[in-house]
Design an enzyme around this catalytic site. Sequence first.
Site, PDB file in Angstrom:
ATOM      1  N   CYS A 132       0.838  -1.199   0.000  1.00  0.00           N
ATOM      2  CA  CYS A 132       0.000   0.000   0.000  1.00  0.00           C
ATOM      3  C   CYS A 132       0.875   1.253   0.000  1.00  0.00           C
ATOM      4  CB  CYS A 132      -0.909  -0.035   1.236  1.00  0.00           C
ATOM      5  SG  CYS A 132      -1.908   1.445   1.458  1.00  0.00           S
ATOM      6  N   CYS A 135      -0.383   4.061   2.370  1.00  0.00           N
ATOM      7  CA  CYS A 135      -0.129   3.754   3.785  1.00  0.00           C
ATOM      8  C   CYS A 135       1.339   3.973   4.139  1.00  0.00           C
ATOM      9  CB  CYS A 135      -0.459   2.297   4.093  1.00  0.00           C
ATOM     10  SG  CYS A 135      -2.058   1.753   3.489  1.00  0.00           S
ATOM     11  N   ASP A 136       2.252   3.442   3.323  1.00  0.00           N
ATOM     12  CA  ASP A 136       3.654   3.377   3.736  1.00  0.00           C
ATOM     13  C   ASP A 136       4.603   4.281   2.957  1.00  0.00           C
ATOM     14  OD1 ASP A 136       2.997   1.453   5.649  1.00  0.00           O
ATOM     15  OD2 ASP A 136       3.077  -0.152   4.164  1.00  0.00           O
TER      16      ASP A 136
HETATM   17  C1  LIG Z   1       0.361  -4.085   6.203  1.00  0.00           C
HETATM   18  C2  LIG Z   1      -0.820  -3.159   5.957  1.00  0.00           C
HETATM   19  C3  LIG Z   1      -0.651  -1.809   6.206  1.00  0.00           C
HETATM   20  C4  LIG Z   1      -1.729  -0.934   6.026  1.00  0.00           C
HETATM   21  N1  LIG Z   1      -1.565   0.388   6.342  1.00  0.00           N
HETATM   22  C5  LIG Z   1      -2.636   1.217   6.311  1.00  0.00           C
HETATM   23  C6  LIG Z   1      -2.510   2.575   6.725  1.00  0.00           C
HETATM   24  O1  LIG Z   1      -1.436   3.024   7.127  1.00  0.00           O
HETATM   25  N2  LIG Z   1      -3.624   3.357   6.676  1.00  0.00           N
HETATM   26  C7  LIG Z   1      -4.834   2.890   6.232  1.00  0.00           C
HETATM   27  O2  LIG Z   1      -5.808   3.632   6.260  1.00  0.00           O
HETATM   28  N3  LIG Z   1      -4.969   1.615   5.788  1.00  0.00           N
HETATM   29  C8  LIG Z   1      -3.910   0.769   5.823  1.00  0.00           C
HETATM   30  N4  LIG Z   1      -4.037  -0.521   5.386  1.00  0.00           N
HETATM   31  C9  LIG Z   1      -5.316  -0.945   4.750  1.00  0.00           C
HETATM   32  C10 LIG Z   1      -6.414  -1.202   5.800  1.00  0.00           C
HETATM   33  O3  LIG Z   1      -5.906  -1.998   6.853  1.00  0.00           O
HETATM   34  C11 LIG Z   1      -7.610  -1.864   5.140  1.00  0.00           C
HETATM   35  O4  LIG Z   1      -8.053  -1.057   4.066  1.00  0.00           O
HETATM   36  C12 LIG Z   1      -8.747  -2.050   6.134  1.00  0.00           C
HETATM   37  O5  LIG Z   1      -8.337  -2.824   7.248  1.00  0.00           O
HETATM   38  C13 LIG Z   1      -9.949  -2.736   5.475  1.00  0.00           C
HETATM   39  O6  LIG Z   1     -10.911  -2.921   6.444  1.00  0.00           O
HETATM   40  P1  LIG Z   1     -12.099  -3.993   6.290  1.00  0.00           P
HETATM   41  O7  LIG Z   1     -12.833  -3.934   7.579  1.00  0.00           O
HETATM   42  O8  LIG Z   1     -12.815  -3.756   5.033  1.00  0.00           O
HETATM   43  O9  LIG Z   1     -11.393  -5.415   6.123  1.00  0.00           O
HETATM   44  P2  LIG Z   1     -10.273  -6.180   6.956  1.00  0.00           P
HETATM   45  O10 LIG Z   1      -9.449  -5.250   7.759  1.00  0.00           O
HETATM   46  O11 LIG Z   1      -9.610  -7.044   5.953  1.00  0.00           O
HETATM   47  O12 LIG Z   1     -11.109  -7.088   7.982  1.00  0.00           O
HETATM   48  C14 LIG Z   1     -11.893  -8.147   7.539  1.00  0.00           C
HETATM   49  C15 LIG Z   1     -12.071  -9.166   8.651  1.00  0.00           C
HETATM   50  O13 LIG Z   1     -13.011 -10.158   8.206  1.00  0.00           O
HETATM   51  C16 LIG Z   1     -12.611 -11.434   8.673  1.00  0.00           C
HETATM   52  N5  LIG Z   1     -13.196 -12.451   7.787  1.00  0.00           N
HETATM   53  C17 LIG Z   1     -12.876 -12.737   6.506  1.00  0.00           C
HETATM   54  N6  LIG Z   1     -13.690 -13.715   6.028  1.00  0.00           N
HETATM   55  C18 LIG Z   1     -14.520 -14.057   7.030  1.00  0.00           C
HETATM   56  C19 LIG Z   1     -15.588 -15.014   7.159  1.00  0.00           C
HETATM   57  N7  LIG Z   1     -15.940 -15.794   6.138  1.00  0.00           N
HETATM   58  N8  LIG Z   1     -16.221 -15.128   8.348  1.00  0.00           N
HETATM   59  C20 LIG Z   1     -15.865 -14.334   9.392  1.00  0.00           C
HETATM   60  N9  LIG Z   1     -14.855 -13.399   9.329  1.00  0.00           N
HETATM   61  C21 LIG Z   1     -14.209 -13.261   8.167  1.00  0.00           C
HETATM   62  C22 LIG Z   1     -11.097 -11.377   8.610  1.00  0.00           C
HETATM   63  O14 LIG Z   1     -10.536 -12.330   9.521  1.00  0.00           O
HETATM   64  C23 LIG Z   1     -10.815  -9.923   9.015  1.00  0.00           C
HETATM   65  O15 LIG Z   1     -10.583  -9.824  10.412  1.00  0.00           O
HETATM   66  C24 LIG Z   1      -2.986  -1.427   5.546  1.00  0.00           C
HETATM   67  C25 LIG Z   1      -3.132  -2.791   5.277  1.00  0.00           C
HETATM   68  C26 LIG Z   1      -2.071  -3.652   5.481  1.00  0.00           C
HETATM   69  C27 LIG Z   1      -2.244  -5.133   5.205  1.00  0.00           C
END
Ligand SMILES: Cc1cc2nc3c(=O)[nH]c(=O)nc-3n(C[C@H](O)[C@H](O)[C@H](O)COP(=O)(O)OP(=O)(O)OC[C@H]3O[C@@H](n4cnc5c(N)ncnc54)[C@H](O)[C@@H]3O)c2cc1C
Length: 299
Positions: A132, A135-136
Amino acid sequence: MRECDILVVGCGPAGLSAAQYASRAGYSVIATDALAPGGQMLYIDEIENYPGEEKTSGYALSEKMEKQAVSFGVDIAYSEVTSIEKDGKLFIAHTSDDDIKAKSVIWAAGARHRELGCNGEKEYQGKGVSYCATCDGPFFKGRDVVVVGGGDTALTDALYLSKLCSSVTLVHRRTEFRAQKVLQDRVRAKDNIKLELGKNVQSINGNGKNVESVTLTDGTEIKASAAFIFVGIIPNTEAIRDFAEMENGFIKTDSSMRTSIGGFFAAGDVRTTPFRQVVTAASDGAIAAHSADEWIQNL
Ligand SMILES: Cc1cc2nc3c(=O)[nH]c(=O)nc-3n(C[C@H](O)[C@H](O)[C@H](O)COP(=O)(O)OP(=O)(O)OC[C@H]3O[C@@H](n4cnc5c(N)ncnc54)[C@H](O)[C@@H]3O)c2cc1C
């Protein structure tokens, strides 16, 4: 079978925000996660672009979000949803534990980045290997970086990084890019973007703490403090493949987070959206909860 008004699948920022809003509005909410609350936030060493949090760890931010959701009455469960079916106007989610019956479902299961699979990639995640640029990228201001990939995201992010970093080497396994022509023209016009086409990454190297270079399959070694990898993102929609309408595996929604199935909403990285961040996921979650509220009132 457990029952609730609103079932939230996934406890990343989208799910925790949706659960918090729905519970605060007076609904009974189960929010379930296959792993642990926090989602991708658990992998963020330092986050400095979430409004109101100048610098914190993703883990600390996750804990705050979870605590806030629980304080409004959200019931957090630790099970994976394996499929969903309609039962009249209601939904039944089959999970790795009990089945759950709900009036509305918010799918906030996120996405995961496709990895290159080269040596050093796993070892240096969070130490220079990133998926990303927004992010970084700012952590590598004035440094030399490598970008891997040939699609729109890779080229857009190479352009973004070229404004922050002293040089960007763009590595792509083919000799032609898949990205839009306009992006290719912009990349080729940038003095500080160098192209390495028709080559793969052999290894990402470092001193154990930080990335120092990237070696390509032809033996070329590129000095770099970071490797940004953009070779695809995989939405967590395997469990609901034929349920709602999708585009390339991502759930199609309108701006109210409504999907093709009434009462079934999607939020965060798992839906078709131009920008995937913690703040956008949290915002989607709030909107999805609002839409679920409207849906239940009209049931
Ligand atoms: C290394 C890294 C660094 C990042 N840095 C930043 C940053 O600095 N700033 C920023 O804004 N964003 C950053 N991001 C991006 C950000 O983390 C994501 O955009 C955000 O977390 C997405 O949120 P979400 O809730 O949509 O999904 P996710 O955070 O992916 O959460 C989804 C959850 O659903 C669960 N899940 C999946 N399938 C199932 C199922 N079938 N049943 C039950 N549970 C399930 C998973 O276990 C997970 O816990 C970064 C991402 C990464 C990987």
